[in-house]
Design a protein around this motif. Sequence first.
Motif, short mmCIF file in Angstrom:
data_model
loop_
_atom_site.label_atom_id
_atom_site.label_comp_id
_atom_site.label_asym_id
_atom_site.label_seq_id
_atom_site.Cartn_x
_atom_site.Cartn_y
_atom_site.Cartn_z
N SER A 12 -1.64 -17.87 0.82
CA SER A 12 -1.10 -17.52 2.14
C SER A 12 -0.15 -16.33 2.07
CB SER A 12 -0.36 -18.72 2.75
OG SER A 12 -1.18 -19.86 2.80
N GLY A 13 0.22 -15.92 0.84
CA GLY A 13 1.16 -14.84 0.66
C GLY A 13 0.50 -13.49 0.48
N VAL A 14 1.33 -12.48 0.21
CA VAL A 14 0.88 -11.10 0.05
C VAL A 14 1.46 -10.54 -1.24
CG1 VAL A 14 0.99 -8.76 1.02
CG2 VAL A 14 0.66 -10.73 2.53
N MET A 15 0.66 -9.86 -2.01
CA MET A 15 1.14 -9.24 -3.24
C MET A 15 1.90 -7.96 -2.93
SD MET A 15 0.35 -11.34 -5.58
CE MET A 15 0.77 -10.34 -7.00
N GLN A 16 2.99 -7.76 -3.63
CA GLN A 16 3.81 -6.56 -3.47
C GLN A 16 3.56 -5.64 -4.66
OE1 GLN A 16 7.96 -7.37 -2.90
NE2 GLN A 16 8.57 -5.23 -2.92
N THR A 17 3.22 -4.38 -4.37
CA THR A 17 2.90 -3.44 -5.43
C THR A 17 3.90 -2.31 -5.55
OG1 THR A 17 1.47 -2.22 -3.89
CG2 THR A 17 0.44 -3.94 -5.24
N THR A 18 4.76 -2.14 -4.55
CA THR A 18 5.78 -1.09 -4.59
C THR A 18 7.14 -1.69 -4.28
OG1 THR A 18 5.47 -0.54 -2.26
CG2 THR A 18 4.13 0.68 -3.87
N LEU A 19 8.18 -1.01 -4.71
CA LEU A 19 9.53 -1.47 -4.42
C LEU A 19 9.85 -1.31 -2.94
CD1 LEU A 19 11.45 -0.02 -7.50
CD2 LEU A 19 10.76 -2.38 -7.13
N ASN A 20 10.77 -2.10 -2.45
CA ASN A 20 11.15 -2.02 -1.05
C ASN A 20 11.90 -0.72 -0.76
OD1 ASN A 20 10.15 -4.63 -0.49
ND2 ASN A 20 12.02 -5.54 -1.29
N LYS A 21 11.76 -0.24 0.46
CA LYS A 21 12.49 0.95 0.87
C LYS A 21 13.98 0.64 0.99
CE LYS A 21 8.62 2.96 3.43
NZ LYS A 21 8.15 3.46 4.75
N GLY A 22 14.77 1.66 0.86
CA GLY A 22 16.21 1.48 0.93
C GLY A 22 16.78 1.64 2.31
N THR A 23 15.94 1.76 3.33
CA THR A 23 16.41 1.94 4.70
C THR A 23 15.72 0.92 5.61
OG1 THR A 23 14.71 3.59 5.15
CG2 THR A 23 16.87 4.38 4.38
N ILE A 24 16.27 0.77 6.78
CA ILE A 24 15.68 -0.12 7.78
C ILE A 24 15.41 0.68 9.04
CG2 ILE A 24 16.70 -2.25 6.89
CD1 ILE A 24 18.91 -1.98 8.95
N ALA A 25 14.42 0.23 9.82
CA ALA A 25 14.01 0.98 11.00
C ALA A 25 14.57 0.40 12.28
CB ALA A 25 12.48 1.01 11.07
N TRP A 26 15.54 -0.49 12.19
CA TRP A 26 16.11 -1.12 13.38
C TRP A 26 17.63 -1.05 13.33
CZ3 TRP A 26 18.81 -5.41 11.50
CH2 TRP A 26 18.40 -5.89 10.25
N GLU A 27 18.23 -1.14 14.49
CA GLU A 27 19.68 -1.05 14.62
C GLU A 27 20.27 -2.44 14.77
OE1 GLU A 27 23.27 0.84 14.53
OE2 GLU A 27 21.30 1.81 14.34
N ARG A 53 5.11 -11.16 -2.77
CA ARG A 53 6.29 -10.82 -1.96
C ARG A 53 7.02 -12.11 -1.59
NH1 ARG A 53 7.82 -6.19 0.52
NH2 ARG A 53 5.78 -5.22 0.12
N PRO A 54 8.31 -12.21 -1.91
CA PRO A 54 9.01 -13.50 -1.72
C PRO A 54 9.07 -13.91 -0.26
CG PRO A 54 10.56 -11.76 -2.30
CD PRO A 54 9.19 -11.19 -2.50
N PRO A 55 8.55 -15.11 0.08
CA PRO A 55 8.65 -15.61 1.46
C PRO A 55 9.96 -16.36 1.69
CG PRO A 55 7.29 -17.08 0.20
CD PRO A 55 7.75 -16.03 -0.75
N PHE A 56 11.02 -15.87 1.10
CA PHE A 56 12.32 -16.55 1.19
C PHE A 56 13.43 -15.53 0.96
CE2 PHE A 56 10.83 -16.82 -3.18
CZ PHE A 56 11.92 -16.31 -3.90
#
Length: 839
Positions: free
Chosen positions: A254-269, A538-541
């Motif tokens: 049910s999960g998704v594999m993560q292949t790249t590191l997370n971005k250092g920014t967010i797109a919401w305020e 990708r951690p679901p927690f």
Amino acid sequence: MAKPKPSGLDVYARPYIPQALKSVNQLVAHSVHSQLVRWIDFGQYTHSFAGSRFLPADAPQPSTHADQSELADRLAKPLGPKRYYSHFSDALVQEVQHLQHECEEHALYKVTLFQAPSDPRPAMFWLHVPGLREMSLRVEIGDTVHLWQIHFGLRGEILEAPLLTYRQDRPVLLSPYINLQYHSVIWGIDRLKERLTVRVDGLQPTSMVFNASFTIQGARLGALYKAVADVDHLLATNQASQWMTSMLFPDSNSGVMQTTLNKGTIAWEPHDSELNYEQIRAIDNVLNRAYGTLPYMISGPPGTGKTKTLVELAMQLISAVPEAHLLVCAPSDPAADTITSRLRQHMTPKQLLRLNSPSRSFPEVPMSILPFCHVDDDMFSLPPFPQMMAYKIVVTSCRDAEILVRARLRNADLFSLEFGLLSAMHPEKTTTYPSLHWTGLLMDEAAQAIEPEACLGMTVVAPPEKCMAPQQAPPIFVMAGDQNQLGPRTASKGTALQTSLFERLLSRSVYSEHPLARSRLSGGVMRPLTQKMLPILRPPFANLIRNYRSHPAILATPSALFYNDTLEPEATNTDSLLSWQGWKGERWPVLFATNTSHDETEQDGGGWYNNTEARMACEYAHSFLEAGLLEAREICIISPFRAQVNLLRKNARNKRNKIAMGEVSIGPLEAFQGLESRLVIFCTTRTRDRFLEQDAARGLGVINEPRRYNVAMTRAKEGLVVIGNPAVLEKDPCWQAFLEFCQRNRLWESGDGPWTPPGGEQGRAGRLEKQLLHAKGAADRQANGLRNGVRALGQPDDDEHVLWQSGVDVESALREVDDAEAGGDEEAESAPEAEDDDG
């Protein structure tokens, strides 16, 4: 000295009830029913916006009948998608049996019924119910209380029927006489005064003395049976099966594999500028839905901002998707009120609804959130359908999500209604699938809800059996909680109901065996995700680690025992009580005070108390007040035993006290989960070990009860005083760890000499304790004119913060050495811009 033999007596046995009183309840009697309270007419409500033609039929409910041997065999089998209903229906059968016993335990004998003065409603009376304040008795408005009238002879003997009554001031012989059993109805609850307002129609006032017995809440239990039956049905259907199976039995598929590191920014305020890195990362993960189709779990130890995270997440979800409608649940009304209070700062009463059951009493609802509730003729109710559909967020208790089920406001109902109407009105066209109304379910304090209660909210948001619109994502399900604090409150012990859905899911491998799970960390170090770890599920927690409540010394033992030493103290101004002269040793704001005087039990079955402990607790509170360090309302005194709570209240309210202590908060342990106080004085009360087995059998006390221990030790912000007998507490590994912490750092007040740990060996210091000792060492070197090798100390006016930071920096330097040796110089996950916010 020989160890005393365990007592064969049941120290929790009910007080003796004369057989003559009991026999009154067995007399042949004619039932007299009273008028029920007004309730929601669900049929009429549904008819206001839909008939029955296009609504799906209710799922069939299998039989719940089973004898005791079958019940035990079935409960022993593991839970799975194909036996969901049988597993939880069996557990509910056991719960009903224990609830009936609980009602018998709270039965009242020879109590007086008082006419309710100034109550304009007819036939209203007051009934005093001990234990109502602590909610030890489960009652709601609308419940039935059975009353049997007691009649006395001239010599005070109990009669089967009255000999005479009075009419127009003249005695009249009653012969023959029919005994009456009154089915009174609860119309009001005053927990503070431990008083029920009951309606008793047709009362013959030949006597105002009664026996009273309480009844189980059949409608509530019926809703739970239906919830697990509905879930069982959804697990067996096509479209809904995929979603429900992933929510209740998630795995790596049910999960998704993560292949790249997370971005250092967010797109919401952010609406809340004080969110920390872990909170922002959790919200961003849910908004992007990159973790897959399974529950997203927010693990939040005490004081780490679980509710703050959920509130921000809710606001971001409805901002990101204009069509979003969220259901937010919590296992109790006060917890749901707290969420509403936070959300109302960003929303209007047209956007936010606090949905209450008609069984809720108006005085229990905070005035600030009443504008967000719907009231229909002095009763909490459902808003009209168009208004209901307009709310962006609906907040309710897990149990009251049943209202949405009965009103046919589930996703499955609304989908079928809209699709059926469109198909019938335009048969010549191919009807497109409508979008779902409920786009997500958020559940706060999820570790306190039994799984069937969680099922109620899940059946509301579950997708329909038919296909959804291809472009629409399935509903999200987010839970926040802490399985290391108090779990679900149940009458039955050792059943499936005592494990919350939150705890059960976290034990599944997709969460517990993930490399970034809290339980797999070592040394309390939250290592970042690195390129070398990819690809990874990708951690679901999310693991919240920053505590904004307590002084590091208060957190040291709980962090080591329950959270893999991962808690990071971020609270400010936690040193305001350090000037109190009673602190010992290192003068950290933690003190263990020895009390070996015997605990005693009330003769009427009221519970355990300890006179010496109560006196000590009040003296400590008085000492802080006398020093002018805080106000009475900023102190709380806690005991796990009701009788000790009553004694503490009596002593604190004593008018002979030189300083008024009437505002000191005193109560049982359960009442303080989720709350905090500047100073906590915790009374363990139990000073003899001969009754520990009986305590454990009833889930009482704080010895060998790790969750209750954890709650007790994490309420304090700036000061913690614990009173107890180390010879008894040492039998519990959690308490032994705390005693060793206090002894190592001389945070101990004892008149009975030193304490030696069992086995004679001291336990190892945890990470926070080491940081405190590093800071102390730096302070000592500064006092001697020396300099710390890791960092130069600051000015004396900010020494508390600087000394603590010195200890942190020492450990950070050691970590860097460890990371370098382990090849830890690889590229790590970047933090978002808001990472430096201290939340």
